[in-house]
Design an enzyme around this catalytic site. Structure first.
Site, short mmCIF file in Angstrom:
data_model
loop_
_atom_site.label_atom_id
_atom_site.label_comp_id
_atom_site.label_asym_id
_atom_site.label_seq_id
_atom_site.Cartn_x
_atom_site.Cartn_y
_atom_site.Cartn_z
N GLY A 102 0.83 -1.19 0.00
CA GLY A 102 0.00 0.00 0.00
C GLY A 102 0.87 1.25 0.00
O GLY A 102 0.71 2.15 0.84
N HIS A 103 1.83 1.27 -0.90
CA HIS A 103 2.74 2.41 -1.05
C HIS A 103 3.58 2.22 -2.31
O HIS A 103 3.53 1.16 -2.94
CB HIS A 103 3.66 2.52 0.17
CG HIS A 103 4.39 1.25 0.51
ND1 HIS A 103 5.43 0.79 -0.24
CD2 HIS A 103 4.19 0.33 1.48
CE1 HIS A 103 5.85 -0.35 0.28
NE2 HIS A 103 5.11 -0.65 1.32
N SER A 104 4.33 3.25 -2.65
CA SER A 104 5.36 3.09 -3.68
C SER A 104 6.67 3.56 -3.05
O SER A 104 6.69 4.03 -1.91
CB SER A 104 5.04 3.92 -4.93
OG SER A 104 5.15 5.29 -4.64
N ARG A 147 2.06 -0.33 -5.08
CA ARG A 147 1.68 -1.74 -5.01
C ARG A 147 1.16 -2.13 -3.64
O ARG A 147 1.56 -1.59 -2.62
CB ARG A 147 2.84 -2.63 -5.46
CG ARG A 147 3.80 -3.20 -4.46
CD ARG A 147 4.76 -2.20 -3.87
NE ARG A 147 5.84 -2.82 -3.13
CZ ARG A 147 5.75 -3.39 -1.94
NH1 ARG A 147 4.61 -3.44 -1.31
NH2 ARG A 147 6.81 -3.91 -1.36
#
Ligand code: TYD
Length: 137
Positions: A51-53, A98
């Protein structure tokens, strides 16, 4: 980075009646120098990870055991990739959002990273991510 910059890497596979063997070497079988390895395990049913890049960090994600889905997003398009083979890695470059979901019981996600851990390398604000890519939220 666009979604097609993320791709499956088929790792070397040595088939053997005694049991199969796979491996990867830094910068040879994967497109970056390995600085860090971590793994995700004992994920309760229905939970998500990621839940981040990352601004700089590149990763390869492998389902060493079991299966899970990786959802990737480049600010324009989203794609879901199911990983369920221990010889198949998903390369996710920096600049791609992602998260991982749908973990099977006892699944084991191995993640190989190009950078040391650095909290400042994370982009955790999805709206900011999409805007920075020029997409629309
Ligand atoms: P985080 O990357 O947010 O987990 P995920 O994206 O997989 O859901 O990491 C969770 C916590 O673990 C966070 O407090 C930072 C810490 N951490 C490290 O200290 N070193 C590492 O290499 C990683 C990946 C996480």
């Amino acid at each position: 980075m666009r979604i097609n910059d993320a791709h499956i890497i088929n790792l070397p596979k040595i088939l053997d009646n005694r049991g199969n063997l796979s491996y990867f070497e830094s910068e040879k079988d994967i497109p970056f120098e390995i600085k860090r390895v971590y793994w995700i395990y004992d994920v309760p049913g229905g939970e998500q990870r990621g839940g981040h890049s990352y601004k700089k960090n590149k990763e390869m994600i492998i389902a060493l055991s079991g299966s899970f889905d990786v959802v990737i997003n480049d600010g324009f398009e989203e794609k879901k990739i199911t990983l369920n083979r221990s010889y198949s890695g998903l390369y996710v470059p920096n600049g791609i959002w992602r998260h991982m979901e749908n973990f099977s019981t006892n699944s084991l996600a191995l993640i190989v990273a190009s950078e040391n851990y650095e909290a400042a390398d994370y982009e955790r604000d999805s709206a900011h991510f999409v805007l920075s890519k020029g997409g629309r939220k």
